[in-house]
Motif scaffolding. Structure first.
Motif, mmCIF file in Angstrom:
data_model
loop_
_atom_site.group_PDB
_atom_site.id
_atom_site.type_symbol
_atom_site.label_atom_id
_atom_site.label_comp_id
_atom_site.label_asym_id
_atom_site.label_seq_id
_atom_site.Cartn_x
_atom_site.Cartn_y
_atom_site.Cartn_z
ATOM 1 N N TYR A 178 0.799 -1.251 0.085
ATOM 2 C CA TYR A 178 0.010 -0.010 -0.005
ATOM 3 C C TYR A 178 1.019 1.306 0.178
ATOM 4 O O TYR A 178 0.543 2.257 -0.790
ATOM 5 C CB TYR A 178 -0.889 -0.228 1.180
ATOM 6 N N GLU A 179 2.024 1.431 0.818
ATOM 7 C CA GLU A 179 2.753 2.455 0.993
ATOM 8 C C GLU A 179 4.186 2.067 0.399
ATOM 9 O O GLU A 179 4.470 0.859 0.787
ATOM 10 C CB GLU A 179 2.975 2.976 2.451
ATOM 11 N N GLN A 180 4.967 3.218 0.117
ATOM 12 C CA GLN A 180 6.433 2.763 -0.086
ATOM 13 C C GLN A 180 7.305 2.660 1.190
ATOM 14 O O GLN A 180 7.561 3.750 1.710
ATOM 15 C CB GLN A 180 6.874 3.937 -1.194
ATOM 16 N N ARG A 181 7.805 1.327 1.465
ATOM 17 C CA ARG A 181 8.639 1.130 2.951
ATOM 18 C C ARG A 181 9.537 0.008 2.225
ATOM 19 O O ARG A 181 9.555 -0.418 1.306
ATOM 20 C CB ARG A 181 7.564 0.511 3.946
ATOM 21 N N PRO A 182 10.314 -0.158 3.212
ATOM 22 C CA PRO A 182 11.465 -1.077 2.618
ATOM 23 C C PRO A 182 10.764 -2.603 2.782
ATOM 24 O O PRO A 182 9.873 -2.862 3.028
ATOM 25 C CB PRO A 182 12.542 -1.188 4.079
ATOM 26 N N ASP A 183 11.397 -3.089 1.587
ATOM 27 C CA ASP A 183 10.768 -4.307 0.878
ATOM 28 C C ASP A 183 10.986 -5.438 2.111
ATOM 29 O O ASP A 183 12.102 -5.505 2.994
ATOM 30 C CB ASP A 183 11.275 -4.666 -0.364
ATOM 31 N N ILE A 184 10.238 -6.318 2.063
ATOM 32 C CA ILE A 184 10.136 -7.594 2.957
ATOM 33 C C ILE A 184 11.062 -8.742 2.166
ATOM 34 O O ILE A 184 11.171 -8.966 1.027
ATOM 35 C CB ILE A 184 9.012 -8.368 3.070
ATOM 36 N N PHE A 185 12.288 -9.047 2.765
ATOM 37 C CA PHE A 185 13.216 -9.729 2.178
ATOM 38 C C PHE A 185 12.729 -11.192 2.365
ATOM 39 O O PHE A 185 12.767 -11.794 3.339
ATOM 40 C CB PHE A 185 14.640 -9.528 2.499
ATOM 41 N N THR A 194 12.446 -5.899 7.502
ATOM 42 C CA THR A 194 13.965 -5.299 7.765
ATOM 43 C C THR A 194 13.560 -4.080 8.531
ATOM 44 O O THR A 194 14.351 -3.251 9.093
ATOM 45 C CB THR A 194 14.711 -4.860 6.545
ATOM 46 N N ASP A 195 12.340 -3.617 8.269
ATOM 47 C CA ASP A 195 11.935 -1.788 8.998
ATOM 48 C C ASP A 195 11.365 -2.414 10.359
ATOM 49 O O ASP A 195 10.885 -1.367 11.052
ATOM 50 C CB ASP A 195 10.920 -1.338 8.054
ATOM 51 N N ILE A 196 11.392 -3.502 11.041
ATOM 52 C CA ILE A 196 10.501 -3.793 12.175
ATOM 53 C C ILE A 196 11.856 -3.581 13.539
ATOM 54 O O ILE A 196 12.611 -4.378 13.406
ATOM 55 C CB ILE A 196 9.978 -5.087 12.243
ATOM 56 N N PRO A 197 11.436 -2.718 14.346
ATOM 57 C CA PRO A 197 12.625 -2.711 15.389
ATOM 58 C C PRO A 197 12.483 -3.913 16.367
ATOM 59 O O PRO A 197 11.705 -4.535 16.425
ATOM 60 C CB PRO A 197 12.160 -1.393 16.073
ATOM 61 N N GLY A 198 13.514 -4.178 16.900
ATOM 62 C CA GLY A 198 13.617 -5.142 18.024
ATOM 63 C C GLY A 198 14.680 -6.143 17.706
ATOM 64 O O GLY A 198 15.530 -5.737 16.916
#
Length: 233
Positions: free
Chosen positions: A57-64, A103-107
């Motif tokens: 839906y939105e431009q974010r880092p791709d899921i690898f 890659t964009d999820i913290p933790g």
């Protein structure tokens, strides 16, 4: 993936090119009436490599997607239509493992990683278009649709990514296209082939939280893969 494709091309095209050099010579035909049978049966086994295609839906880092090789095994039923066209059903079992890395999820790393080990009951219905037989080999292309039931989808699991569980749908439809060659050996027909498999439906089961960091930005998630099969009839 490149090594798999290279091996398939060498296997499918190198052997016929050697035989083509001797087309002008009279050769003994192995089982020359094999393709005149109204029905024929066989089995296959091979390897596969699956990936995912994501629309967001939105431009974010791709899921690898971390890919690995799996295996496929099954049975073959072939109905002759004419000299150049066959209808075939190839029910089988397909196993493959993929890892998703957000890659964009913290933790911690465990929060970003989801392991997907899939076991499919896979049922393709295909049309096989063949050329005229040349001595003891015959190239072909194949295409059609297929259905698979994912035994490891966790679609009905009440836990979602908040509990570390990534979920997929049980049922998926695909279209398939590929090519190969029939090699007529003295006692059986051997057919190496390579095929692309592409999902037609969305396979994602979304988390209960509409703002989930794992699923809220995924519009469509569809499998795609390459099969290298070795068929014996």
């Amino acid at each position: 993936m490149r090594r798999l494709l290279l091996s398939a091309f060498l296997l499918i095209f190198f052997v016929p090119s050697l035989q083509a050099q001797f087309l002008t010579r009279e050769r003994v035909l192995n089982d020359e009436n094999f393709d005149k049978k109204p029905w024929s049966w066989g089995y296959y086994f091979g390897v596969n490599r699956y990936d995912f295609n994501f629309d967001y839906y939105e431009q974010r880092p791709d899921i690898f997607v971390e890919q690995s090789y799996g295996f496929n095994v099954g049975l073959l039923g072939n109905k002759r239509i004419n000299d150049y066209l066959d209808l075939r059903l190839e029910p089988g079992l397909v196993y493959n493992g993929r890892n998703l890395i957000f890659t964009d999820i913290p933790g911690e790393d465990n929060d970003r990683l989801r392991e997907l080990n899939s076991t499919y009951i896979h049922i393709p219905l295909l049309l096989k278009f063949s050329t005229k037989r040349l001595n003891n080999f015959k190239p072909f292309v194949v295409g059609g649709v297929s259905y698979s039931y994912n035994l490891s989808s966790n679609e009905k699991n009440p836990d979602d990514n908040s509990a570390g569980q990534f979920r997929m749908t049980n049922n998926t439809f695909y279209y398939e296209v590929g090519f190969g060659i029939d090699l007529y050996l003295p006692y059986f027909k051997f057919s190496p082939s390579i095929r692309g498999v592409f999902a037609l439906s969305d396979e994602l089961v979304r988390d209960e939280d509409p703002n989930s960091l794992y699923t809220s930005n995924i519009e469509v998630m569809q499998s795609r893969g390459i099969f290298l099969n070795f068929t014996f009839q």
